[in-house]
Motif scaffolding. Structure first.
Motif, PDB file in Angstrom:
ATOM      1  N   GLN A 111      -9.137  -8.149   5.009  1.00 26.20           N
ATOM      2  CA  GLN A 111      -9.417  -7.181   3.713  1.00 26.20           C
ATOM      3  C   GLN A 111     -10.805  -7.227   3.311  1.00 26.20           C
ATOM      4  O   GLN A 111     -11.706  -8.159   3.829  1.00 26.20           O
ATOM      5  CB  GLN A 111      -8.598  -7.529   2.667  1.00 26.20           C
ATOM      6  CG  GLN A 111      -8.777  -9.097   2.165  1.00 26.20           C
ATOM      7  CD  GLN A 111      -7.600  -9.267   1.080  1.00 26.20           C
ATOM      8  OE1 GLN A 111      -6.995  -8.488   0.623  1.00 26.20           O
ATOM      9  NE2 GLN A 111      -7.546 -10.649   0.698  1.00 26.20           N
TER      10      GLN A 111
ATOM     11  N   SER B  51     -11.679  -7.502   0.321  1.00 28.25           N
ATOM     12  CA  SER B  51     -11.586  -8.330  -0.922  1.00 28.25           C
ATOM     13  C   SER B  51     -12.381  -9.452  -1.043  1.00 28.25           C
ATOM     14  O   SER B  51     -13.085  -9.966  -1.989  1.00 28.25           O
ATOM     15  CB  SER B  51     -10.217  -8.529  -1.191  1.00 28.25           C
ATOM     16  OG  SER B  51      -9.258  -7.308  -1.692  1.00 28.25           O
TER      17      SER B  51
ATOM     18  N   ARG C  65      -6.076  -7.039  11.359  1.00 30.46           N
ATOM     19  CA  ARG C  65      -4.834  -7.681  11.087  1.00 30.46           C
ATOM     20  C   ARG C  65      -3.914  -7.557  12.467  1.00 30.46           C
ATOM     21  O   ARG C  65      -4.297  -6.706  13.380  1.00 30.46           O
ATOM     22  CB  ARG C  65      -3.844  -6.683  10.337  1.00 30.46           C
ATOM     23  CG  ARG C  65      -4.618  -6.431   8.907  1.00 30.46           C
ATOM     24  CD  ARG C  65      -3.841  -6.643   7.669  1.00 30.46           C
ATOM     25  NE  ARG C  65      -4.564  -6.313   6.398  1.00 30.46           N
ATOM     26  CZ  ARG C  65      -4.386  -5.920   5.406  1.00 30.46           C
ATOM     27  NH1 ARG C  65      -2.899  -5.591   5.243  1.00 30.46           N
ATOM     28  NH2 ARG C  65      -5.042  -5.661   4.375  1.00 30.46           N
TER      29      ARG C  65
ATOM     30  N   PHE D 241      -0.653  -7.591  -6.065  1.00 29.99           N
ATOM     31  CA  PHE D 241      -1.463  -8.372  -5.346  1.00 29.99           C
ATOM     32  C   PHE D 241      -1.935  -9.719  -6.027  1.00 29.99           C
ATOM     33  O   PHE D 241      -2.004  -9.582  -7.181  1.00 29.99           O
ATOM     34  CB  PHE D 241      -2.908  -7.463  -4.974  1.00 29.99           C
ATOM     35  CG  PHE D 241      -2.602  -6.189  -4.424  1.00 29.99           C
ATOM     36  CD1 PHE D 241      -2.447  -6.042  -3.214  1.00 29.99           C
ATOM     37  CD2 PHE D 241      -2.476  -4.943  -5.415  1.00 29.99           C
ATOM     38  CE1 PHE D 241      -2.230  -4.656  -2.741  1.00 29.99           C
ATOM     39  CE2 PHE D 241      -2.351  -3.916  -4.764  1.00 29.99           C
ATOM     40  CZ  PHE D 241      -2.089  -3.753  -3.471  1.00 29.99           C
TER      41      PHE D 241
ATOM     42  N   THR E 219      -5.016  -9.631  -8.327  1.00 34.71           N
ATOM     43  CA  THR E 219      -4.827  -8.801  -9.690  1.00 34.71           C
ATOM     44  C   THR E 219      -3.871  -8.919 -10.177  1.00 34.71           C
ATOM     45  O   THR E 219      -2.715  -9.048 -10.048  1.00 34.71           O
ATOM     46  CB  THR E 219      -5.467  -7.158  -9.170  1.00 34.71           C
ATOM     47  OG1 THR E 219      -4.439  -6.890  -8.065  1.00 34.71           O
ATOM     48  CG2 THR E 219      -6.638  -6.727  -8.820  1.00 34.71           C
TER      49      THR E 219
ATOM     50  N   ALA F  83      -4.803  -1.546  -6.076  1.00 34.22           N
ATOM     51  CA  ALA F  83      -6.067  -1.637  -7.072  1.00 34.22           C
ATOM     52  C   ALA F  83      -5.218  -2.481  -8.112  1.00 34.22           C
ATOM     53  O   ALA F  83      -4.135  -2.958  -8.215  1.00 34.22           O
ATOM     54  CB  ALA F  83      -6.326  -0.597  -7.842  1.00 34.22           C
TER      55      ALA F  83
ATOM     56  N   ALA G 191     -10.311  -4.000  -9.892  1.00 33.03           N
ATOM     57  CA  ALA G 191     -10.958  -3.806  -8.515  1.00 33.03           C
ATOM     58  C   ALA G 191     -10.145  -2.976  -7.597  1.00 33.03           C
ATOM     59  O   ALA G 191      -8.694  -2.512  -8.300  1.00 33.03           O
ATOM     60  CB  ALA G 191     -10.842  -5.177  -7.657  1.00 33.03           C
ATOM     61  N   PHE G 192     -10.567  -2.364  -6.520  1.00 33.48           N
ATOM     62  CA  PHE G 192      -9.599  -1.411  -5.869  1.00 33.48           C
ATOM     63  C   PHE G 192      -9.936  -1.591  -4.530  1.00 33.48           C
ATOM     64  O   PHE G 192     -11.059  -1.820  -4.011  1.00 33.48           O
ATOM     65  CB  PHE G 192      -9.721  -0.013  -6.370  1.00 33.48           C
ATOM     66  CG  PHE G 192     -10.864   0.740  -5.881  1.00 33.48           C
ATOM     67  CD1 PHE G 192     -11.568   1.125  -4.724  1.00 33.48           C
ATOM     68  CD2 PHE G 192     -11.876   0.795  -7.122  1.00 33.48           C
ATOM     69  CE1 PHE G 192     -12.626   1.736  -4.682  1.00 33.48           C
ATOM     70  CE2 PHE G 192     -13.084   1.175  -7.047  1.00 33.48           C
ATOM     71  CZ  PHE G 192     -13.687   1.638  -5.883  1.00 33.48           C
ATOM     72  N   GLY G 193      -9.023  -1.406  -3.504  1.00 32.17           N
ATOM     73  CA  GLY G 193      -9.393  -1.406  -2.136  1.00 32.17           C
ATOM     74  C   GLY G 193      -8.780  -0.153  -1.557  1.00 32.17           C
ATOM     75  O   GLY G 193      -7.350  -0.076  -1.569  1.00 32.17           O
TER      76      GLY G 193
HETATM   77  N1  PHE Z   1      -7.089  -5.917  -0.466  1.00 32.08           N
HETATM   78  C1  PHE Z   1      -5.775  -5.091  -0.660  1.00 32.08           C
HETATM   79  C2  PHE Z   1      -5.198  -4.931   0.356  1.00 32.08           C
HETATM   80  O1  PHE Z   1      -6.007  -4.885   1.468  1.00 32.08           O
HETATM   81  C3  PHE Z   1      -6.085  -3.974  -1.824  1.00 32.08           C
HETATM   82  C4  PHE Z   1      -6.638  -4.231  -2.708  1.00 32.08           C
HETATM   83  C5  PHE Z   1      -8.104  -4.583  -3.257  1.00 32.08           C
HETATM   84  C6  PHE Z   1      -5.906  -4.485  -3.902  1.00 32.08           C
HETATM   85  C7  PHE Z   1      -8.523  -4.556  -4.563  1.00 32.08           C
HETATM   86  C8  PHE Z   1      -6.342  -4.642  -5.143  1.00 32.08           C
HETATM   87  C9  PHE Z   1      -7.563  -4.822  -5.402  1.00 32.08           C
HETATM   88  O2  PHE Z   1      -4.031  -4.468   0.636  1.00 32.08           O
END
Ligand code: PHE
Length: 339
Positions: free
Chosen positions: A163, A165, A192, A246, A249, A281, A303-305
């Motif tokens: 990720q 992250s 992955r 997650f 978060t 997120a 945060a978000f992804g």
């Molecule tokens: N890193 C998480 C994923 O790959 C996505 C995510 C990023 C979730 C940031 C929350 C905050 O699934």
């Protein structure tokens, strides 16, 4: 004979034949040389006159040959110039123009949007430490949630990042909050250990985003996600947040976007929900902040992804993620910005 020879010289069509004729006329076996050689058989009083005459003829022929040689050379040059003439009015051959990969186009659009809001754009290593990919993201060594992301390990402590992250931890660790809030997005490739199929690729893209300051709320998160949806797809696309989990978060959400296919009415593509899941997120977990040396009593944020591959699939109706990685130009040129 003299006139005839001069005419012969004028008639010669190319330099090679002219040279042969020169040898024939003026060479050791030529008539002039022969005549001069035969001079000793003449009575002494005729020799000077004869010699003079032979020399004049030789000079004339030589002159004629040289004149013809100049002419032929000029002809040759003119012909060459005519051949090499370029018609600048002819239409050119079209040069095939490249373009950014469709995934990169999506990433560029996201970057432009966030740069406009004062975010930094940072990239991080794809070969990552377990420490950043998992541990500092609140996933200790034996945490069961590690199973969510099958991982390619290089060694026990080094892996292909699963990720983007880890870039949260890397930037949090370095950020100087006395200079202002942290606002950062980080696009990149992640890996992955999945078996490739129409919806899975062992390599795909993510764009991470993080905002940390005082007084950041989930409303800020939702507004930001809405902006992404509007910018990339248009204003009729809404965002819906669903509770999720997650490790890094709390609370965590999954964000859905209005279904592209039916505009939210419900269809087979969105399993009749009207919504399609596009990203994960949440509010950054205090553990993540503390591990990176940030006071979680004072600072917090979201945060978000998101996955550009998924965005591209939805936006363009691509039904197999593997198309993005096969480098088939027939597929890729469909997303030329002109076309
Ligand atoms: N890193 C998480 C994923 O790959 C996505 C995510 C990023 C979730 C940031 C929350 C905050 O699934």
């Amino acid at each position: 004979i003299r006139q005839q020879r001069k005419q012969d010289i004028k008639d010669v069509g190319d330099l090679k034949n002219l040279d042969a004729l020169r040898v024939e006329l003026l060479g050791k076996k030529g008539p002039i040389t022969q005549a001069l050689r035969g001079m000793r058989d003449l009575p002494a009083d005729q020799r000077p006159k004869f010699g003079q005459f032979a020399n004049t003829v030789r000079d004339e022929l030589q002159g004629a040959i040289e004149a013809r040689r100049d002419e032929l050379k000029k002809d040759r040059l003119n012909k060459q110039l005519a051949n090499e003439k370029i018609d600048v009015t002819l239409p050119g051959k079209p040069v095939a123009q490249g373009q950014p990969h469709v995934i990169q186009q999506i990433i560029d659009q996201i970057e432009d949007l966030f740069i406009g809001m004062g975010y930094q754009v940072l990239t991080g290593p794809e070969v990552e430490e377990d420490k950043y990919n998992f541990e500092m993201m609140n996933l200790p060594k034996d945490h069961p949630a590690r199973d969510m992301q099958d991982t390619f390990y290089i060694t026990k402590d080094i892996l292909m990042r699963t990720q983007t992250s880890p870039m949260q931890a890397r930037t949090l660790e370095k950020h100087d909050f006395s200079k202002g809030p942290l606002k950062m997005i980080s696009p990149g490739v992640v890996y992955r250990r999945d078996t490739d199929d129409p919806t899975h690729s062992h390599q795909f893209h993510q764009v991470e985003g993080i905002v940390i300051d005082k007084h950041i709320t989930m409303a800020d998160l939702k507004g930001t996600l809405e902006l992404i949806a509007h910018e990339l797809f248009g204003n009729r696309f809404d965002i819906r947040l669903r509770p999720s989990y997650f490790p890094f978060t709390e609370p965590s959400v999954e964000a859905d976007i209005t279904c592209f296919n039916c505009g939210g009415k419900g269809c087979a593509v969105c399993k009749y929900t009207g919504w399609i899941e596009v990203l994960g997120a949440g509010m950054v977990h205090p553990n993540v902040l503390e591990m990176a040396g940030v006071d979680s009593e004072v600072y917090g944020g979201f945060a978000f992804g998101l996955g550009p591959d998924r965005f591209a699939m939805l936006k363009y109706g691509v039904d197999d993620i593997r198309n993005f990685y096969l480098n088939d130009v027939r597929f890729l040129t469909q997303f030329s910005k002109k076309g």
